[in-house]
Design an enzyme around this catalytic site. Structure first.
Site, short mmCIF file in Angstrom:
data_model
loop_
_atom_site.label_atom_id
_atom_site.label_comp_id
_atom_site.label_asym_id
_atom_site.label_seq_id
_atom_site.Cartn_x
_atom_site.Cartn_y
_atom_site.Cartn_z
N ASP A 190 0.84 -1.20 0.00
CA ASP A 190 0.00 0.00 0.00
C ASP A 190 0.88 1.25 0.00
OD1 ASP A 190 -1.81 2.09 0.60
OD2 ASP A 190 -3.09 0.73 1.74
N HIS A 210 -2.97 -0.19 -2.55
CA HIS A 210 -4.15 0.54 -2.10
C HIS A 210 -5.23 0.50 -3.19
CE1 HIS A 210 -5.73 3.53 0.78
NE2 HIS A 210 -6.30 4.10 -0.26
#
Length: 232
Positions: A170, A201
């Site tokens: 992420d 993400h």
């Protein structure tokens, strides 16, 4: 249709919009779907429609309404992505949690269901964790929630089950933050964390370039089983 219902604030001095999708079969409960920084857009409405198909009332409140009602942005369009970051910087998260509590109260009263869960994405993943600690929600799910390491002092207030989905690559939640989340939450009796190796993400978005089909299906299956267990 973008926003198709109105919810009164806790104070009763205003109303804000929300998108509602209703089950056509027997009702299992209700799920508050908490937006990303892009507003209640097509992807969030599709999330609601999917939960409705599973037997829930799904409701996505317009949490940016105090800034500008009806914001809808596309994360794959660079200028709109930067607009979303700007809105996030102006957003009052404490007021957002109060609006989520108002949404919980509304769906319990208006829809006649006592069991209410929430699921949030990105900013909404952070808000889902805050909702678990600060409201009477029955079950909470967060996807790639940002800044949860800074909220860990609130974990003692979590009384009902929480599920967090964490992509290990992420770009907004780095390795140190992920390590802090595991160190602070792995032994919490109400919290379950799942890591998704190599994912970034936004991997479970319904539409757009960020989606990873296999990982999204895995995470969403876990979410469905979680809600079936705790809202059924």
């Amino acid at each position: 249709m973008s926003l198709n219902t109105a919810i009164p604030t806790l104070e009763g001095d205003a109303q804000f919009g929300a998108y509602v999708a209703r089950s056509k079969g027997p009702l299992k409960g209700a799920i508050v779907v908490i937006q990303e920084i892009f507003g209640v857009n097509d992807g969030i409405r599709q999330k609601c429609d999917k939960f409705a198909a599973e037997g829930y009332i799904a409701i996505a409140p317009d949490l940016f309404w105090r800034l500008k009602p009806g914001i809808e942005l596309d994360p794959d369009v660079e200028p709109e992505f930067h607009q979303a970051l700007d809105w996030m910087g102006k957003f009052n998260q404490d007021a957002g949690i109060r609006d989520i509590q108002a949404t919980i109260n509304h769906v319990r009263a208006a829809e006649g269901t006592s069991k209410v869960g929430c699921v949030g994405y990105c900013l909404g993943g952070r808000l889902a964790f805050m909702t678990a600690a600060r409201t009477d929600i029955d079950a909470s799910v967060g996807y790639y929630g940002v800044g949860i390491d800074g909220l860990l002092e609130e974990k003692q207030a979590i009384a009902n089950p929480v599920l967090l989905h964490i992509p290990t690559k992420d770009g907004f939640v780095g390795p140190e933050t992920q390590a802090a989340m595991h160190a602070g939450l792995d032994d919490h009796p109400k919290v379950t964390l799942y890591d998704y190796e190599g994912l970034n993400h936004g991997f479970a978005t319904e539409i757009g370039n960020r989606r990873d089909e296999a990982a999204a299906s895995l995470a969403d299956g876990r979410t469905s089983a979680f809600f079936a267990r705790h809202l059924g």
